[in-house]
Design a protein around this motif. Structure first.
Motif, PDB file in Angstrom:
ATOM      1  N   SER A   1      60.518 -65.400  12.834  1.00  0.00           N
ATOM      2  CA  SER A   1      61.051 -65.909  11.577  1.00  0.00           C
ATOM      3  C   SER A   1      59.926 -66.200  10.602  1.00  0.00           C
ATOM      4  O   SER A   1      59.994 -65.853   9.427  1.00  0.00           O
TER       5      SER A   1
ATOM      6  N   HIS B   1      60.148 -63.852   7.675  1.00  0.00           N
ATOM      7  CA  HIS B   1      61.219 -64.608   7.046  1.00  0.00           C
ATOM      8  C   HIS B   1      60.643 -65.911   6.507  1.00  0.00           C
ATOM      9  O   HIS B   1      60.747 -66.966   7.134  1.00  0.00           O
ATOM     10  N   PRO B   2      60.023 -65.854   5.387  1.00  0.00           N
ATOM     11  CA  PRO B   2      59.380 -67.063   4.866  1.00  0.00           C
ATOM     12  C   PRO B   2      60.365 -68.213   4.749  1.00  0.00           C
ATOM     13  O   PRO B   2      61.512 -68.019   4.357  1.00  0.00           O
TER      14      PRO B   2
ATOM     15  N   PRO C   1      62.698 -70.789   3.645  1.00  0.00           N
ATOM     16  CA  PRO C   1      63.374 -70.881   2.350  1.00  0.00           C
ATOM     17  C   PRO C   1      62.898 -72.081   1.520  1.00  0.00           C
ATOM     18  O   PRO C   1      62.961 -72.035   0.301  1.00  0.00           O
TER      19      PRO C   1
END
Lengths: 220, 220, 220, 220
Positions: free
Chosen positions: A210, A214-215, A217
DNA sequence: CATGAATGAGTGTTCATTCAT
DNA sequence: GATGAATGAACACTCATTCAT
């Protein structure tokens, strides 16, 4: 020229099937005449019938060979234990193979076999078993993953496996239509998808991947 | 305004196309004869040529209509802003439509169109634009999602969009082969996949769905 | 004396002809392929051409053999002197042979040879001489019978002989169509017919048979 | 040229059957190609298939027509009462027809149908019923003749009827082989045979013909 | 001599399309 | 406009025969 060894017969079949694949890829099954195949294989009209009793049999022989090749690819995945890795490997290998230019003709034939299956039971049997086998393998992997906690428990393994198969099929189709497709981009996207879905092994909650792909949020 | 009512022509074309779809779904394009279509449409052999100059034109007319319908479904997604919701909606609507029995015949025709596209440029143009448009729309959504931070930044939006399209195409294929497929299971699996990929809007890390479908491995 | 034993050649020809007869009886000349014969004779495709230059030659060899056998049967009648007895014998032997099950296949081939003769001059020559010889023999018998007064003078011997031949041919045909035919009933009917036609030798004027089978019209 | 009346269709069938008969008579069923028939009928290759679904159907249509014609000839004999006269009439009419040159082509086709019947059930059905019907009619006549005392009691009516049929069949064959055959001589021989077999009606011993062809048994 | 793979012209049949009525 | 009979080029497949091995 009688009394030929077994390899001769096999090579004749190869020659015919290669010629047929070339023709089928170019013109489709129905637009390809036996004469076309015969000419492409550099044979006489009658000779082909020693090796294949009918045009349909060439089609199903091609389908079966296709299927067999896929099966070999899958075999490696069968007894793997680590879900995520295996899925990623499978994606890399299966999809990666699509970029092999030698396979391009196959793709065009494959797409036609899909349609052919709808009205030829033999072809249907072959393509169906070529679909059901991988689905079963992947579903198994997912089931094991669920037991280990790496795969969300709420999903239905078989359905998810079908989605994986669909991803493969759809890319086959898209590449048949657009041979210069960016396969590597595909693979990356698929791997990312898998990564976000499958929790990696060593305790972290898909956190590692992640982080990479997937930086957070919240911008941290 | 031509001599005959425009609506009359249109309804004749409908009648022919419906007949053709029924025939194509049953027997395939190439096994369907013009006589079959003519009989199914309750027309005379010559009459059909007033509405379609050739058999191929019926095929492309069907492809075009098919494409048009898909476009309508997509239109709603075009100006949506919320990535996850839209993708889920799209999945639900697009895939959900597959369970409509009235659409079953279409599936079989669709799969054949895929193969037909490979050797009929007109059909290719139609199916390609039917693929490229959704890809562009989804890629746009993903791009916006990346700007908003709901979608992992590392992925290539177009490739990911292609994967979405592939998921749809693969399911169309699988359902054509196996009409009694568990569509709802599919949708659930796809939604779960999207859920794990797209970070939901309101702050939480796709928490809700994660909680439901993805229990913490450590049991917390 | 040729390189190989003459008997070897003959037995090879036999083997081929037997195989061919079996095939021809089952499927007819035109539906029988050389491959069929070759398979039935347990030979190779090329080998058969050492013994028969063409398919047609197998047919005419079979016809000739057929004809030769008939000739043997007739030979006995050739120098007989008693008309009625000979005709009856001929009927008994010729027709009686029809009930031999081993001859059944021959019948089926014979009927086909009749048609084949119409367009193959060689076959025609053979079957014609197989018809003309018996006709000539029977006509001779009848001529002698007329001189002796045992046969009505008004009839044309050759035509009557043709009728006799016809009786034989018709029964061959009927039996080919209906293998379980009552041959003995046939023979009896033919013998009765001959009996009423040919005046017996020793004084009585077909009286005896007439009494038994032919009640006096005046009821006495 | 649509909307044709019924007679047009019938005349097309005639045209095809006539062409086919001419071809079949010349070359046989198997040596005749559809192209031959089509050329002889002055049609296009495809046109013939509107009227006959397959080559075999032309053959059976011809057989059926043949059979039908024979049936018409027989119909007159059905309710006749006088055995001898009827048999003689039948012989005269049936055999006499053979001398009609217009029927010559038929003969050649007939002989081939005999062989064809052996491997085509439909043709067999037709030719068999074309044989069984006359046999039954003649057997009936003979049975009635036996009751009246004009026919020897000892014979088996059906077998004798088969002999009559055989006489007809054999002559058909012989004439097919030898078109310039002396039909009248035949008829005379057959009539004499019948005359010697069947006792005439009104007391006299079939006197007239008997006198000419058969010396009085009492030597007067 | 035997073999049997190869040949290739030819077969019956189909079918998209046309066009006389 | 509508009809449907006609067209004829293809088509998949066969098979008597040949000839390299």
């Amino acid at each position: 020229m009688p009394r030929v060894d077994e390899g001769y017969l096999a090579s004749r079949r190869r020659q015919i099937m290669d010629a047929a694949i070339a023709c089928f890829a170019r013109d489709g099954f129905h637009r390809t005449t036996m004469q076309d195949i015969v000419a492409a294989a550099d044979l006489s009209a009658g000779a082909i019938y020693r090796y294949f009793p009918a045009k349909e049999d060439i089609v199903s022989a091609i389908a079966a060979e296709h299927h067999f090749r896929e099966a070999v690819v899958l075999a490696s995945a069968k007894d793997a234990t680590e879900v995520g890795d295996v899925l990623r490997d499978l994606a890399r290998v299966s999809l990666g193979r699509l970029s092999d230019p030698a396979e391009q003709r196959w793709r065009r034939v494959t797409v036609q076999l899909w349609g052919e299956a709808l009205r030829d039971d033999r072809v249907m049997g072959i393509v169906r078993s070529g679909l059901d086998a991988p689905i079963e393998i992947i579903a198994d992997l997912l089931r094991r993953g669920q037991q280990d906690g790496h795969v969300p428990a709420g999903i239905h393994p078989e359905s998810a496996a079908r989605v994986c198969a669909a991803i493969f099929q759809g890319l086959v189709l898209q590449q048949a239509w657009q041979p210069d497709l960016d396969i590597d981009g595909y693979i990356a996207a698929v791997t990312a998808l898998i990564g976000s879905f499958v929790v990696p092994h060593h305790g972290q909650q898909h956190g590692g991947s992640s982080k990479a792909s997937h930086p957070s949020p919240d911008g941290s």
